[in-house]
Design an enzyme around this catalytic site. Sequence first.
Site, mmCIF file in Angstrom:
data_model
loop_
_atom_site.group_PDB
_atom_site.id
_atom_site.type_symbol
_atom_site.label_atom_id
_atom_site.label_comp_id
_atom_site.label_asym_id
_atom_site.label_seq_id
_atom_site.Cartn_x
_atom_site.Cartn_y
_atom_site.Cartn_z
ATOM 1 N N GLY A 12 0.802 -1.221 0.000
ATOM 2 C CA GLY A 12 0.000 0.000 0.000
ATOM 3 C C GLY A 12 0.835 1.271 0.000
ATOM 4 O O GLY A 12 0.298 2.367 -0.147
ATOM 5 N N SER A 13 2.137 1.133 0.129
ATOM 6 C CA SER A 13 3.031 2.296 0.154
ATOM 7 C C SER A 13 3.676 2.518 -1.209
ATOM 8 O O SER A 13 4.415 1.657 -1.690
ATOM 9 C CB SER A 13 4.125 2.079 1.207
ATOM 10 O OG SER A 13 5.190 2.982 1.003
ATOM 11 N N PRO A 14 3.447 3.669 -1.839
ATOM 12 C CA PRO A 14 4.107 3.926 -3.122
ATOM 13 C C PRO A 14 5.620 4.059 -2.983
ATOM 14 O O PRO A 14 6.363 3.719 -3.895
ATOM 15 C CB PRO A 14 3.474 5.240 -3.609
ATOM 16 C CG PRO A 14 2.940 5.896 -2.367
ATOM 17 C CD PRO A 14 2.564 4.784 -1.441
ATOM 18 N N THR A 15 6.096 4.524 -1.828
ATOM 19 C CA THR A 15 7.536 4.623 -1.637
ATOM 20 C C THR A 15 8.160 3.229 -1.487
ATOM 21 O O THR A 15 9.298 3.009 -1.900
ATOM 22 C CB THR A 15 7.885 5.517 -0.431
ATOM 23 O OG1 THR A 15 7.155 5.070 0.709
ATOM 24 C CG2 THR A 15 7.556 6.969 -0.714
#
EC number: 5.99.1.4
Length: 197
Positions: A12-15
């Site tokens: 869920g984290s784009p990074t």
Amino acid sequence: MTQKIEFLFDVGSPTAYLAWSQLPAIAERTGAQLELKPILLGGVFKATGNAPPGAVPAKGMYMMRDLARYASRYQVPLTMNTHFPVNTITPMRVITAALGTEQEQHMVDVMFNAMWKAPCKLSEVDEMTRVLTEAGLDAEDWLARASDETVKEQLKANTEAAVKRGVFGAPTMFVGNEMFFGQDRLDFVEDALKGSE
């Protein structure tokens, strides 16, 4: 002794997606082993009192520009998921079930791509089924594995262990006992690996 990069992440984290796009190459360059540690970012936030960057509007707007900068630097596609935030418990359980199998890295690729390359709502069973099937995977089998109590407990234990180690967000990488937070710290990860050769 082979060095290790521990990669703690939630799709869920784009990074975390951006970090994942670079870590296999860093591991190859340094001869390090990449050890995947799926966690639930929501659980980490709850335990640490942290919040997503978008919770602060100005920070969220800045982060959007910064994500685009890094996607350009890394030469990887990044499409913001219009369903964001997506409940990632099922994809993270599927990844946990894949650990130690031949499908491990492929599964991480599939889930990250379905969040940030060709975004969809992975919290929906129909979408998960479609994504897995299109990736050449047996969706029914993997979803069954993901609902196994051992897998559920492993993901929960990973998350709790991460918090105990001082993790407050994702992506987080460890080289030995040294912690590195954020996809913008990959140079330090590589330096730490080279310094311990």
